[in-house]
Design a protein around this motif. Structure first.
Motif, PDB file in Angstrom:
ATOM      1  N   ARG A 348      47.939  -7.864  53.338  1.00 55.16           N
ATOM      2  CA  ARG A 348      49.263  -8.070  53.920  1.00 55.16           C
ATOM      3  C   ARG A 348      49.625  -6.811  54.717  1.00 55.16           C
ATOM      4  O   ARG A 348      49.668  -5.708  54.160  1.00 55.16           O
ATOM      5  CB  ARG A 348      50.295  -8.326  52.824  1.00 55.16           C
ATOM      6  CG  ARG A 348      51.701  -8.646  53.311  1.00 55.16           C
ATOM      7  CD  ARG A 348      52.537  -9.163  52.147  1.00 55.16           C
ATOM      8  NE  ARG A 348      53.926  -9.369  52.497  1.00 55.16           N
ATOM      9  CZ  ARG A 348      54.924  -8.540  52.173  1.00 55.16           C
ATOM     10  NH1 ARG A 348      54.641  -7.431  51.457  1.00 55.16           N
ATOM     11  NH2 ARG A 348      56.159  -8.792  52.523  1.00 55.16           N
ATOM     12  N   PRO A 364      51.116 -19.392  60.862  1.00 53.30           N
ATOM     13  CA  PRO A 364      49.978 -19.527  59.945  1.00 53.30           C
ATOM     14  C   PRO A 364      48.910 -20.426  60.554  1.00 53.30           C
ATOM     15  O   PRO A 364      49.209 -21.424  61.222  1.00 53.30           O
ATOM     16  CB  PRO A 364      50.616 -20.170  58.708  1.00 53.30           C
ATOM     17  CG  PRO A 364      52.052 -19.768  58.758  1.00 53.30           C
ATOM     18  CD  PRO A 364      52.407 -19.749  60.218  1.00 53.30           C
ATOM     19  N   THR A 385      47.655 -16.530  56.988  1.00 54.73           N
ATOM     20  CA  THR A 385      48.139 -17.534  56.028  1.00 54.73           C
ATOM     21  C   THR A 385      49.649 -17.512  55.857  1.00 54.73           C
ATOM     22  O   THR A 385      50.237 -18.493  55.391  1.00 54.73           O
ATOM     23  CB  THR A 385      47.485 -17.317  54.649  1.00 54.73           C
ATOM     24  OG1 THR A 385      47.799 -16.000  54.179  1.00 54.73           O
ATOM     25  CG2 THR A 385      45.969 -17.474  54.743  1.00 54.73           C
ATOM     26  N   LYS A 386      50.297 -16.403  56.244  1.00 49.97           N
ATOM     27  CA  LYS A 386      51.746 -16.309  56.089  1.00 49.97           C
ATOM     28  C   LYS A 386      52.296 -15.323  57.112  1.00 49.97           C
ATOM     29  O   LYS A 386      51.684 -14.298  57.375  1.00 49.97           O
ATOM     30  CB  LYS A 386      52.106 -15.848  54.667  1.00 49.97           C
ATOM     31  CG  LYS A 386      53.594 -15.852  54.349  1.00 49.97           C
ATOM     32  CD  LYS A 386      53.844 -15.447  52.896  1.00 49.97           C
ATOM     33  CE  LYS A 386      55.328 -15.499  52.554  1.00 49.97           C
ATOM     34  NZ  LYS A 386      55.579 -15.104  51.142  1.00 49.97           N
ATOM     35  N   GLU A 388      55.960 -13.262  58.099  1.00 46.32           N
ATOM     36  CA  GLU A 388      57.306 -12.893  57.663  1.00 46.32           C
ATOM     37  C   GLU A 388      57.918 -11.944  58.683  1.00 46.32           C
ATOM     38  O   GLU A 388      57.206 -11.201  59.360  1.00 46.32           O
ATOM     39  CB  GLU A 388      57.266 -12.184  56.308  1.00 46.32           C
ATOM     40  CG  GLU A 388      56.551 -12.954  55.204  1.00 46.32           C
ATOM     41  CD  GLU A 388      56.281 -12.069  54.001  1.00 46.32           C
ATOM     42  OE1 GLU A 388      57.239 -11.814  53.235  1.00 46.32           O
ATOM     43  OE2 GLU A 388      55.125 -11.602  53.855  1.00 46.32           O
TER      44      GLU A 388
END
Length: 581
Positions: A348, A364, A385-386, A388
């Motif tokens: 991350r 994603p 995958t993500k 933010e």
């Protein structure tokens, strides 16, 4: 090499109709309503300020519930000196969240006055602009010769040519060191980044001579300029409230799809001519001619790039166009580079742009790739995958989670360079164009049947990428050029410099899947850090050839073996010559 039109006239007409009113449109079955700009008060006599009337006509088209055409008077000349005070942008044609609109110039000419812009299209689809010419009066630049050089004060004097206006002078001691504010010289050809432009005294002003103070990094180059011989162009945009008065991009298309620009001529623009940024689908550019008007004596037609192509998710097609007289690239197809600012967890990361440019929304499923520009090592290809939101420090950044950690990562906001494949202009096609200037082409796609008279930059730099991959170069004419064409992994050196080479620790072979076929090449092609490259049936002239380092397999088919040279070992070359070559 054939430089030919790619599409017959009937096909062009059909293409434009599909683009503007395609089968996907809910209104495709209905005939478009034609709006005449004259019905909204536009005169087109070359003297009346038609800006407010054209603006009203554009709003009428936008608010019509169905496909619409805004038509101009055949051969008319529309002066645009102002827009209504409530206009949200400085662009004459502003479309946002619009669809199924055609702007038909019918061969007219638009004459704009700075600081107005021309086209802004955002979040729209099935829009076509065609059949017009545009320019500026007064011009946003002036031109002359270097009259004197003053290295001790970091300045040069400029003698204007007859028929060109004096620039606006800065009355204050403003220092623009570091700003993107420049003049341009010919013989030698280079950007001359400036601090400010000032009058010398009344006598010099009467003789149309003024002084340009250059930025610190340019002072050492002043000795290259020859008084009476070196030509120079200077912006006339002046200074407003201590800031260089720049127009910004002349025509901007973003967040859109199925947009067509065709049969357009540009004679002057104050910054980028066309910026194609963050679009979601196909953008077609056909038969756009950017050059000074014939017989005008002008040296330039645009202050920056002709087509600045960045961060698009859909294919960009630029075809059958002619570009000359640009003070930056004819075409720049690339993605602004990203880097890793810090690590929140093993997989991350907070990523950000390497400069102040913005970046489109990422999602994603997008794929991230990159390299360590100190070691030359590949960071790997990862799936996001993500996504933010990141903090808001004044530049674009976001938090991403990927399917597994990046390799060779240094999270210092500088060492690593990343790109996102889905935002790197995939599937772009540049074909059948004449580029009398430089080209930057860094995205997966096709570059076919083009003439590139000046240098061609493929290698990434500190601000733009990606590394070259999945490219086809076919049928191009690449005559000798003063700057070499390099395919390589950038290792902290300049964009036109050969990367350093350490046999003990070569860069990973990240340049891959490149095809050169049927080109006429009069310049060296430097191929470093590459794999799966094919040269097929090319013709090499003059100094043309292929220089290899840390590359292979490289297939050379139907071309003389003598064109392959090795600069350092560790290469794998497979030769398949034709006949007795």
């Amino acid at each position: 090499m054939p430089i030919t039109m790619s599409t017959a006239a009937a096909c062009i007409f059909l293409t434009s109709m599909v683009a503007a009113f395609g089968q996907d449109s809910p209104n495709a079955a209905s005939a478009p309503r034609v709006f005449e700009v004259s019905d909204h008060g536009a005169v087109g006599d070359g003297h009346t300020d038609d800006g407010p009337a054209i603006w009203r006509a554009v709003q009428a088209v936008r608010h019509y519930d169905g496909p619409a055409v805004l038509a101009f008077g055949k051969g008319r000349r529309y002066r645009v000196a102002s827009l209504p005070v409530d206009a949200p942008t400085a662009h004459l044609f502003t479309l946002s969240d619009d669809h199924d609109i055609e702007i038909d110039g019918r061969g007219c000419t638009f004459v704009l006055r700075f600081p107005l812009h021309f086209i802004s299209i955002a979040h729209s689809e099935r829009v076509t602009f065609h059949d017009f010419t545009f320019t500026y009066d007064p011009l946003t630049f002036t031109q002359g010769h270097v009259a004197a050089v003053h290295p001790e004060m970091g300045a040069l004097d400029v003698q204007l040519l007859d028929g060109f206006d004096l620039p606006a002078f800065d009355p204050a001691e403003t220092d623009f060191n570091g700003a993107w504010h420049f003049c341009w010289t010919f013989n030698p050809a280079c950007h001359v980044f400036t601090k400010t432009i000032k009058a010398i005294d009344e006598a010099h002003t009467a003789r149309r001579v003024f002084r340009v103070f250059v930025q610190d990094g340019v002072v050492g180059a002043l000795g290259r300029f020859k008084p009476g011989e070196t030509r120079i162009v200077v912006p006339t945009l002046g200074v407003v409230d201590g800031v260089p008065q720049r127009s910004g991009t002349h025509s901007w298309i973003s967040g859109s799809r199925d947009i067509t620009l065709r049969d357009i001529t540009q004679h002057a623009a104050p910054d980028f001519s066309f910026c194609l940024w963050g679009n979601l689908g196909r953008i077609l550019v056909h038969n756009v001619d950017i050059r000074p008007p014939e017989g005008s004596g002008r040296w330039i037609a645009s202050w920056r790039d002709g087509f600045h192509v960045k961060q698009n998710r859909g294919p960009i097609i630029i075809e059958d166009s002619y570009l000359e007289g640009l003070l930056d690239d004819c075409v720049n197809v690339s993605q602004i580079s990203l880097t890793v600012e810090d690590v929140a967890a093993d997989n991350r990361y907070r990523i950000r742009v390497v400069n102040r440019e913005s970046f489109p929304t990422i999602e994603p499923g997008f794929t991230l790739e990159g390299w360590n520009r100190v070691s030359g090592k590949y960071c790997g290809k990862r799936t996001i995958t993500k996504v933010e939101p990141g903090p808001a420090p004044g530049y674009w950044n976001t938090l991403v989670t990927v399917d597994r950690p990046l390799d060779h990562l240094v999270a210092d906001g500088d060492t690593v360079r990343l790109w996102i494949n889905e935002c790197a202009n995939p599937g772009t096609i540049i074909r059948n164009n004449q580029f009398h200037g430089s080209v930057r082409f860094r995205s997966a796609g096709r570059f076919e049947n083009n003439l590139v008279e000046s240098f061609m930059i493929i290698k990434p730099d500190g601000a733009e990428g990606p590394i070259a991959h999945d490219m086809v170069f076919r049928g191009n004419l690449l005559p000798a050029s003063g700057i070499r064409t390099i395919f390589a992994v950038m290792r902290n050196e300049g964009v036109t410099a050969l990367p350093p080479h350490d046999h003990a620790a070569p860069a990973d072979r990240m340049v891959h899947d490149i095809l050169f076929e049927g080109n006429t090449i009069g310049r060296p092609i430097y191929l470093f850090d590459a794999r799966d490259v094919t040269f097929r049936d090319n013709t090499f002239t003059g100094d043309g050839g292929v220089v290899l380092r840390n590359s292979g397999p490289v297939h050379v088919e139907g071309s003389p073996a003598r064109v392959v040279k090795e600069l350092g070992g560790n290469n794998e070359v497979i030769l398949t010559p034709k006949g007795n070559e």
